[in-house]
Design a protein around this motif. Structure first.
Motif, PDB file in Angstrom:
ATOM      1  N   CYS A   1      46.752  33.561  44.690  1.00 36.33           N
ATOM      2  CA  CYS A   1      47.454  33.145  43.485  1.00 36.33           C
ATOM      3  C   CYS A   1      47.915  31.712  43.740  1.00 36.33           C
ATOM      4  O   CYS A   1      48.546  31.435  44.761  1.00 36.33           O
ATOM      5  N   TYR A   2      47.563  30.812  42.839  1.00 38.46           N
ATOM      6  CA  TYR A   2      47.838  29.391  43.040  1.00 38.46           C
ATOM      7  C   TYR A   2      49.337  29.118  43.093  1.00 38.46           C
ATOM      8  O   TYR A   2      49.834  28.436  43.987  1.00 38.46           O
ATOM      9  N   THR A   3      50.072  29.673  42.094  1.00 43.04           N
ATOM     10  CA  THR A   3      51.523  29.498  42.009  1.00 43.04           C
ATOM     11  C   THR A   3      52.153  30.801  41.523  1.00 43.04           C
ATOM     12  O   THR A   3      51.735  31.320  40.480  1.00 43.04           O
ATOM     13  N   PRO A   4      53.150  31.351  42.224  1.00 46.48           N
ATOM     14  CA  PRO A   4      53.585  30.924  43.551  1.00 46.48           C
ATOM     15  C   PRO A   4      52.521  31.267  44.585  1.00 46.48           C
ATOM     16  O   PRO A   4      51.892  32.324  44.518  1.00 46.48           O
ATOM     17  N   GLY A   5      52.306  30.357  45.526  1.00 51.22           N
ATOM     18  CA  GLY A   5      51.238  30.524  46.496  1.00 51.22           C
ATOM     19  C   GLY A   5      51.316  31.857  47.214  1.00 51.22           C
ATOM     20  O   GLY A   5      52.288  32.131  47.919  1.00 51.22           O
ATOM     21  N   THR A   6      50.288  32.690  47.006  1.00 46.58           N
ATOM     22  CA  THR A   6      50.248  34.026  47.592  1.00 46.58           C
ATOM     23  C   THR A   6      48.805  34.350  47.956  1.00 46.58           C
ATOM     24  O   THR A   6      47.906  34.160  47.137  1.00 46.58           O
ATOM     25  N   THR A   7      48.572  34.826  49.169  1.00 45.87           N
ATOM     26  CA  THR A   7      47.250  35.284  49.571  1.00 45.87           C
ATOM     27  C   THR A   7      47.267  36.800  49.708  1.00 45.87           C
ATOM     28  O   THR A   7      48.103  37.350  50.419  1.00 45.87           O
ATOM     29  N   PHE A   8      46.334  37.458  49.006  1.00 43.28           N
ATOM     30  CA  PHE A   8      46.237  38.913  48.998  1.00 43.28           C
ATOM     31  C   PHE A   8      44.975  39.362  49.737  1.00 43.28           C
ATOM     32  O   PHE A   8      43.929  38.697  49.674  1.00 43.28           O
ATOM     33  N   ALA A   9      45.064  40.529  50.381  1.00 41.95           N
ATOM     34  CA  ALA A   9      43.899  41.247  50.882  1.00 41.95           C
ATOM     35  C   ALA A   9      43.797  42.542  50.074  1.00 41.95           C
ATOM     36  O   ALA A   9      44.746  43.340  50.048  1.00 41.95           O
ATOM     37  N   VAL A  10      42.678  42.742  49.380  1.00 38.80           N
ATOM     38  CA  VAL A  10      42.501  43.881  48.490  1.00 38.80           C
ATOM     39  C   VAL A  10      41.441  44.815  49.076  1.00 38.80           C
ATOM     40  O   VAL A  10      40.304  44.386  49.332  1.00 38.80           O
ATOM     41  N   THR A  11      41.813  46.059  49.302  1.00 34.42           N
ATOM     42  CA  THR A  11      40.889  47.046  49.835  1.00 34.42           C
ATOM     43  C   THR A  11      40.777  48.210  48.863  1.00 34.42           C
ATOM     44  O   THR A  11      41.661  48.442  48.032  1.00 34.42           O
ATOM     45  N   GLY A  12      39.682  48.965  48.996  1.00 37.57           N
ATOM     46  CA  GLY A  12      39.446  50.086  48.110  1.00 37.57           C
ATOM     47  C   GLY A  12      37.985  50.474  48.103  1.00 37.57           C
ATOM     48  O   GLY A  12      37.209  50.061  48.971  1.00 37.57           O
ATOM     49  N   PRO A  13      37.577  51.265  47.117  1.00 38.14           N
ATOM     50  CA  PRO A  13      36.201  51.779  47.065  1.00 38.14           C
ATOM     51  C   PRO A  13      35.199  50.734  46.552  1.00 38.14           C
ATOM     52  O   PRO A  13      34.544  50.910  45.515  1.00 38.14           O
ATOM     53  N   TRP A  14      35.055  49.635  47.295  1.00 38.97           N
ATOM     54  CA  TRP A  14      34.164  48.559  46.869  1.00 38.97           C
ATOM     55  C   TRP A  14      32.709  49.005  46.741  1.00 38.97           C
ATOM     56  O   TRP A  14      31.979  48.491  45.897  1.00 38.97           O
ATOM     57  N   HIS A  15      32.288  49.933  47.569  1.00 32.93           N
ATOM     58  CA  HIS A  15      30.872  50.318  47.604  1.00 32.93           C
ATOM     59  C   HIS A  15      30.601  51.547  46.756  1.00 32.93           C
ATOM     60  O   HIS A  15      29.546  52.170  46.869  1.00 32.93           O
ATOM     61  N   ARG A  16      31.554  51.866  45.872  1.00 29.90           N
ATOM     62  CA  ARG A  16      31.404  53.041  45.020  1.00 29.90           C
ATOM     63  C   ARG A  16      30.234  52.855  44.089  1.00 29.90           C
ATOM     64  O   ARG A  16      30.119  51.779  43.483  1.00 29.90           O
TER      65      ARG A  16
END
Length: 458
Positions: free
Chosen positions: A443-458
């Motif tokens: 997220c550009y503002t407010p600066g936030t880096t996320f790691a998103v996990t889940g059923p990507w290969h569903r």
């Protein structure tokens, strides 16, 4: 030029469903768009977005996120605070299943929290942009976070190289003496994600001095493609760099090369093309007269009687299969473009010298729905693309399937406005771990880096 039908109206298709997952299908074939993607299927989205009780990130059911970094926190290296304006990013394989992230900070000369000045990693001490690097274990726990390059200006996007480094791009062309800068800006810098001191802070001057946005490398030929994000006239150009050492390797781009700009015969402005599937053969590449733009910005230089091809807001760029893909985020005739659109994705095949308009988001797009002004893009595990939205109103990461369906993948819930007049910062830097099990996004503002996990290969 060949033509197919005009793109569908996003407002007509999405009006009933809002931002909760009703997709649209674009005219034209998308088979080649996802060449080289991680999977061959791509069966629509992952379902509607569920509101996040914490008010940070809405995701489909079954997906979870972890906050890796926030602006203003202390860097684990002890070098200072995490800078503001999180932008382009890439993920690289680490040891024991871990990941290295390199993240841009698009700070200008007056950036609120600039990248800390670090000896040996700083180009211009008066500039406040640069990159930070995060080292993660296999469970996305942060092991380290430090400065990767400092003293650069307006680091917007960039791109990874086949040899495992990051090319960070300055979206700025201020010269020394402007805005307090002590050196010229508008360059590309190479950053080693594991040990930034192996690359230092050396401008790759032969690759041009202009408002860089993103790059993509042809892994077979070693050619580097570059976009120029110019939203005011004269609009930007699409470039290629022919390196003197096409075999690549860390530091190889310092050996120089030839910078050229793309000319589409008979098309001075890409925004004039509105037909999905429109194809142009015989694409020409013209040597840039003065890559350092000592007196005149490159997009204003004399390219001969045939001129050169411009486009407004050239942004995302990536290599897939045998082709390079690049994004024009929008075009507005009131600002001087030849046509209006809310996003184009173009494909250039160097083997056939053919340029194809793959996707058009039409001028009647509803700005409150997913799909306005695509920016950073990357390949997705489901066999399509993930695209960061950079417009007004609600902001999303949205997917584009192989069938051309658009679906929301994430929604920004961090309101930086007021309850009466809410605002949301754009998404940027979407990228996946080498095993495609985690999506990282800023997220550009407010600066936030996320790691998103889940059923990507569903």
């Amino acid at each position: 030029m060949t033509e197919t039908s005009m793109p569908a109206s996003r407002r007509q298709v999405l009006a009933a469903g809002g931002a909760l997952g009703v997709g649209i299908t674009f005219a034209g074939s998308l088979t080649d768009l996802f060449a080289g993607s991680a999977a061959a299927h791509g069966r629509g989205g992952y379902g509607p977005l569920a509101p996040d009780p914490a008010g940070l990130l809405d995701l489909p059911k079954g997906f979870t996120y972890k906050v890796l970094s926030r602006e203003g926190e202390a860097l684990r290296s002890g070098e200072g605070k995490v800078p503001t304006n999180f932008d382009g990013m890439a993920a690289f394989a680490g040891r024991r299943g871990g990941t290295h992230l390199v993240r841009n900070h698009e700070n200008r000369h007056n950036g609120r929290i600039g990248v800390p000045v670090v000896e040996g990693l700083t180009y211009d001490p008066a500039a406040r942009g640069g990159c930070t690097a995060l080292a993660l274990d296999r469970r996305n726990n942060v092991l380290d976070e430090r400065v990767a390059i400092a003293g650069t200006a307006v680091n917007c996007a960039g791109g990874p190289t086949p040899w495992g480094t990051w090319l960070t791009c300055e979206e700025n062309e201020d010269k020394a003496g402007t805005n307090g800068y002590t050196k010229d800006h508008g360059f590309i810098f190479e950053v080693d994600p594991v040990d930034p001191r192996r690359t230092g802070a050396v401008p790759l001057t032969a690759m041009g001095r202009f408002q860089h946005e993103a790059i993509a490398v042809d892994p077979k030929r070693g050619v580097v493609y570059e976009t120029e994000d110019a939203f005011q006239q004269p609009f930007g150009l699409f470039y290629r760099f022919l390196p003197n050492k096409p075999e690549g390797g860390r530091g190889s781009l310092r050996a120089g090369g030839r910078l050229q700009a793309m000319r589409v015969p008979g098309v001075p402005d890409l925004s004039s093309i509105q037909e999905t599937g429109a194809t142009f053969d015989g694409i020409e590449w013209v040597d840039v007269p003065d890559p350092l733009a000592a007196q005149t910005p490159i997009r204003l230089q004399d390219f001969g009687p045939k001129g050169i091809t411009h486009a407004q807001k050239l942004e995302g760029c990536y290599w897939g299969g045998r082709s390079v893909y690049f994004v024009s985020s929008y075009a507005r005739s009131r600002e001087g473009s030849a046509g209006d659109h809310y996003g184009q994705i173009w494909k250039y095949d160097p083997s056939s010298r053919r340029l194809t308009l793959v996707i058009v988001f039409g001028p009647d797009t509803d700005v409150q729905l997913p799909g306005e002004e695509p920016d950073n893009i990357c390949l997705a595990p489901s066999g399509g693309l993930m695209v960061c939205e950079d417009g007004e109103g609600a902001q999303h990461v949205y997917g584009l399937t192989r069938r051309g369906e658009v679906y929301p993948m994430a929604g920004n819930r961090q309101n930086i406005g007021t309850p009466e007049e809410p605002e949301w910062g754009e998404f940027a830097g979407v990228t996946f771990s080498p095993d495609f099990d985690t999506m990282y996004v800023n997220c550009y503002t407010p600066g936030t880096t996320f790691a998103v996990t889940g059923p990507w290969h569903r």
